[in-house]
Design an enzyme around this catalytic site. Sequence first.
Site, PDB file in Angstrom:
ATOM      1  N   SER A  25      22.224 119.289 -12.140  1.00  0.00           N
ATOM      2  CA  SER A  25      23.026 118.221 -12.757  1.00  0.00           C
ATOM      3  C   SER A  25      24.323 117.906 -12.015  1.00  0.00           C
ATOM      4  CB  SER A  25      23.379 118.561 -14.204  1.00  0.00           C
ATOM      5  OG  SER A  25      22.235 118.559 -14.958  1.00  0.00           O
TER       6      SER A  25
ATOM      7  N   ASP B 137      14.212 116.193 -24.003  1.00  0.00           N
ATOM      8  CA  ASP B 137      15.390 115.430 -24.483  1.00  0.00           C
ATOM      9  C   ASP B 137      15.055 113.973 -24.804  1.00  0.00           C
ATOM     10  OD1 ASP B 137      15.276 114.752 -21.745  1.00  0.00           O
ATOM     11  OD2 ASP B 137      17.444 114.988 -21.399  1.00  0.00           O
TER      12      ASP B 137
ATOM     13  N   SER C  50      35.473 111.104  -1.519  1.00  0.00           N
ATOM     14  CA  SER C  50      34.796 112.350  -1.863  1.00  0.00           C
ATOM     15  C   SER C  50      34.955 113.348  -0.731  1.00  0.00           C
ATOM     16  CB  SER C  50      33.310 112.072  -2.103  1.00  0.00           C
ATOM     17  OG  SER C  50      32.570 113.273  -2.068  1.00  0.00           O
TER      18      SER C  50
ATOM     19  N   ASP D 248      21.738 116.790 -19.689  1.00  0.00           N
ATOM     20  CA  ASP D 248      22.710 117.217 -18.677  1.00  0.00           C
ATOM     21  C   ASP D 248      24.148 116.963 -19.137  1.00  0.00           C
ATOM     22  OD1 ASP D 248      20.334 117.532 -17.367  1.00  0.00           O
ATOM     23  OD2 ASP D 248      20.585 115.777 -16.082  1.00  0.00           O
TER      24      ASP D 248
HETATM   25  C1  GLA Z   1      16.796 115.786 -15.759  1.00  0.00           C
HETATM   26  C2  GLA Z   1      17.301 114.724 -16.719  1.00  0.00           C
HETATM   27  C3  GLA Z   1      17.439 115.266 -18.129  1.00  0.00           C
HETATM   28  C4  GLA Z   1      16.162 115.965 -18.591  1.00  0.00           C
HETATM   29  C5  GLA Z   1      15.680 116.932 -17.525  1.00  0.00           C
HETATM   30  C6  GLA Z   1      14.345 117.538 -17.858  1.00  0.00           C
HETATM   31  O1  GLA Z   1      17.751 116.805 -15.625  1.00  0.00           O
HETATM   32  O2  GLA Z   1      18.549 114.234 -16.287  1.00  0.00           O
HETATM   33  O3  GLA Z   1      17.775 114.212 -19.013  1.00  0.00           O
HETATM   34  O4  GLA Z   1      15.164 115.034 -18.924  1.00  0.00           O
HETATM   35  O5  GLA Z   1      15.587 116.321 -16.241  1.00  0.00           O
HETATM   36  O6  GLA Z   1      14.450 118.380 -18.942  1.00  0.00           O
END
Ligand code: GLA
Length: 386
Positions: A130, A40, A71, A176
């Site tokens: 994420s 990315d 939270s 993400d």
């Molecule tokens: C993390 C980062 C993304 C991407 C991935 C690897 O999730 O937040 O931006 O770089 O690693 O693909």
Amino acid sequence: MSATVDATQVAQEFADIFGTSPDGVWSAPGRVNLIGEHTDYNEGFVLPFAIDRAAAVAIKLREDNTARLRSSHGEQTTVTVDLSTLSHDTMQGWTAYPLGVVWVLRQLGVAIGGFDLYLHSTVPSGAGLSSSAAIECAVATAFNELANASLSRSELVLVGQRAENEVVGAPTGILDQSASLLATDGHAVFLDCRTQESELVPLDLAAAGLLILVVDTKVSHAHATGGYSARRASCELGAEVFGVPALRDISAADLPEASGLLDTETFRRVRHIVTENQRVLDTVAVLADGGPGAIGALLTASHASMRDDFEISCPELDLAVDTALANGALGARMTGGGFGGSAIALIPAAVEATVRDAISQAFADSGFTVPDIFAVSPAPGARKIL
Ligand code: GLA
């Protein structure tokens, strides 16, 4: 913890804490990246899908300039912040994610005053799924609506990324947030990270008798430090030495020339990105021609490239991948930023119990922490749920 977010329950918990009903509840999912890792920020291609684990935020606007945040995780204390003093120093711990988004939106001129916010997330943190982008995207979607900002989904992606880069301090790309904001049920998001153009690619695993298992190794990672930024720096060095804006501009045919120009370590980092970009394009083509049952070899080749060239795997991830493959998986790879987190395995539904048991046993035999293993399927993106 239940995987699915219950909007009514989140609203009730908000009411229990703040003594009033929220204006609404918004949710945004975590993601699995099917293929396209670390491509990315090299302006390349990725193919993630949203999972049915999400961050939900209940929010009520206030008349003053105070933010109160709470939270369901961790310490049960309410953090109170005077928004007129909002700065990097006042955004601490988990509140850096929601407040970071508010900070970026205000930088863009979106009028956001005081608010009460309650967060409940079912995305495990540190698992490479994420969890942070899920919070950012839920908050960005909520305030876009509450403040009538009318930002597009692609603009909200960049808001989340800026919060992550400038406030949290992790030099991550747009994978993400794009997955969380652009995904729809039953599809993966094929995204060109240079142009932000995206296409929804059907990914009907059940119709093909398949499923994707996530193996959360419980090896925790943080992208604000260490290996992630070192990999990004290597990629930027590779592009600079080769004289291109980004590694996206190098193709497989350029690799022999690159090997003469770059030191061996940088060359291997570059080779991962170049071959990974091609694997994303190949995966999209193979999915269209042969369906999900035909992409296994590409997933496994991606893992080998991350393990050997990009060096972002770890023994737990390799064991999960190898054990899945030895027990009937069609393909398997680590997913996300690496150095821990989760692996995914594409398996015939019929061998689910076999693969689960084999991985659990292999982890026990190696003395590794018990992994969390669960099936995922492509879920909807960020939206108002109450
Ligand atoms: C993390 C980062 C993304 C991407 C991935 C690897 O999730 O937040 O931006 O770089 O690693 O693909």
